[in-house]
Scaffold this motif. Structure first.
Motif: not given
Length: 243
Positions: A139-141, A190-191, A194-198, A214-221
């Protein structure tokens, strides 16, 4: 709880009998007197046990066999992107290439397309970037869509993040657009997720910065831009280059 056979013994040098030699030496050099050691015996033993475990060298982790790709393995050779996407609008440009906003005809969804000149100097980096994106799912990639070859350029299609990058937000800081402590914590969480997953896939991004969050209007990072990323392998378990 400490499982070693250790007893409180006020007549000993340290206040204990049965200590491993390295524990006894550490306790003697710590400056903790015998009375304090006896009065806080269990807590002290747990600290010694914790320090002992931390000092023991762990066996190096064995990296599993990683599949290596050729760029041709990663290209969509079936579909023509000019027939899949429309309404191209340039929204960014960097050293690696240009970024366009486009509409996917079938879904009518906005997507981002990174157009990169292909040459012998960047083919290896491009192959790594695309293979890492294609085989990552978190979700964070940033979500990967597909890759095409068009007139000497590589078109890398991915999801479009409509709020831009974290840098854009930070540059508005002086214009009364300020992040709360909770929002900062959320972006960090959130960052890091994603980094831990990588890292769990033996990959290193090597270019983490606000431009690539990057960010979006749904709140994703989401973490983006894997142009400098590296895949660790059994033959190359470290990187010593500077980017």
């Amino acid at each position: 709880m400490v499982q070693k056979c250790i007893h409180v013994d006020f007549n000993s040098t340290t206040g204990f009998s049965g200590l491993p030699p390295e524990w006894e030496a550490r306790l003697v050099s710590s400056g903790i007197d015998k009375e304090d050691a006896v009065n806080n015996s269990q807590a002290l033993l747990e600290v010694l046990d914790f320090v002992d475990k931390g000092e023991k060298k762990e066996q190096p982790e064995v990296i599993p066999e990683i599949k290596e790709y050729l760029l041709t393995d990663l290209l969509n050779k079936t579909d023509n992107p000019m027939e899949l996407f429309e309404n191209f609008e340039k929204i960014g440009e960097g050293a690696a290439g240009e970024v366009f906003l486009a509409i996917e005809k079938q879904s009518n969804q906005k997507i981002a397309i990174k157009k990169i000149d292909l040459n012998k100097e960047n083919v290896k980096l491009l192959t790594t970037e695309i293979s890492i994106m294609k085989t990552s799912s978190h979700p964070s990639i940033i979500h990967y869509i597909d890759t095409y070859s068009v007139e000497g350029k590589i078109w890398l299609a991915m999801e479009f993040m409509d709020c831009g990058c974290l840098t854009d937000v930070l540059e508005e800081w002086t214009n009364d657009v300020q992040l709360s402590e909770g929002e900062i914590a959320y972006i960090c969480r959130e960052s890091l997720s994603g980094l831990a997953y990588i890292h769990s896939l033996y990959r290193i991004h090597r270019d983490i910065k606000s431009d690539n969050i990057l960010l979006n209007s749904a709140g994703a990072v989401k973490i983006a831009d894997f142009g400098y990323a590296a895949q660790l392998t059994q033959n190359k378990s470290k990187r010593i280059t500077v980017v």
